[in-house]
Each structure stands twice: as C-alpha cells, then as structure tokens.
Design a protein around this motif. Structure first.
Motif: not given
Length: 170
Positions: A22-34
C-alpha cells in the motif's frame, strides 16, 4: 501506467507494479500524478487517534513531568505531616502512621497510571512506525523521480548521439 514508469519500478524495486504494498502504491500514485508525497507524521497520527489515545498521551505527559513529581511530593509530605503531627494533636488524624489509606490511594494510582502510560508508549511506537512509513514513501518517490530523470537524460543523450552521427563531417 506508462511503460517507462513500470520499467523504472521494476528496475528499482525488482518487482512488478501489481505486487507493490500500500505505501509503495501511494508513492507510485503520487509519482505518476506529480502530487506531493510528503506528509507530517504527527498530523497523520493525530488524525487517526481517538479520544482514548489523546487522553493516554495527556495523562502520560502530566504524569511524566517534573511539575507532577514536585506537586505529588508536596502532597505526600503534607498528608504525612497533617496526619502525623497537626491532626494527631487533636486526636483527629484520619490516616495515622503507617498511612494505610495513603498506601491504598498510591497503589490505586499506580495501577491506573501504569497501563495508561503503556498505552501512550504504544501510541508513540505507532507514530514512529508511521513516520518511518512516510519517510519510506518520500524516499521511494525521490528514487523514482531520480530514475525517471536519468531515463530522460539517457534518452536525450542517445538522441544527441544520433544527431551527432547524422551530421556530415565538417
């Protein structure tokens, strides 16, 4: 997810994006959305805390302070002085030496205060774990951003090499 992001995630973490926690997915979602990834762990923990958690923190803060220790010492000495000397002269000492009632109250206080302080310590441990998790997310996001920048620089370097090779010799 664009292929470069999936490739970066696979290279950096050694796993497919579908297997991230979950934490990696949150970081990835923030990465993709900027979007910004960093959050204050204290604010997050306070938002997740209930009335009992806040009460335990408050009791631990008061019970673990010098003000409490000094006040409690003064009250104990006053109790003993009052029951041993002042009220004893008039035959009105309600808790004469060996202060059985005082011992009962102190035992009761300790029996209640100890678990409350342990609850507060558990909550502090939870805050520490949350802070570590948020730090991990920010660090992962930074690594992903750096990897993306490196990927773009590599692509730009390759394009410049191709342009340089296509140029006729001067």
């Amino acid at each position: 997810m664009h292929p470069p992001v999936a490739d970066i995630v696979h290279r950096l973490l050694g796993r497919a994006p579908a297997t991230l926690d979950a934490s990696e997915r949150r970081a990835l979602a923030g990465f993709e959305s900027g979007a910004a990834t960093s959050r204050d762990a204290g604010d997050e923990a306070d938002a997740r805390s209930g009335f009992g958690d806040r009460l335990a923190d408050r009791v631990a803060a008061v019970g673990g302070s010098w003000g409490f220790i000094i006040t409690f010492t003064v009250v104990l000495l006053g109790w003993m002085l009052l029951n041993s000397d002042v009220l004893a002269r008039f035959g009105m000492a309600f808790d004469p030496y060996p202060y059985i009632f005082l011992n009962l109250m102190l035992s009761t206080l300790a029996a209640i205060q100890a678990p409350v302080i342990m609850m507060s310590q558990n909550r502090q441990s939870m805050k520490d774990r949350l802070a570590a998790q948020l730090d991990y997310e920010v660090n992962l996001r930074a690594e992903l951003d750096i990897a993306r920048i490196n990927h773009k620089l590599d692509a730009l370097h390759a394009k410049l090499d191709r342009l340089a090779q296509a140029q006729p010799p001067a």
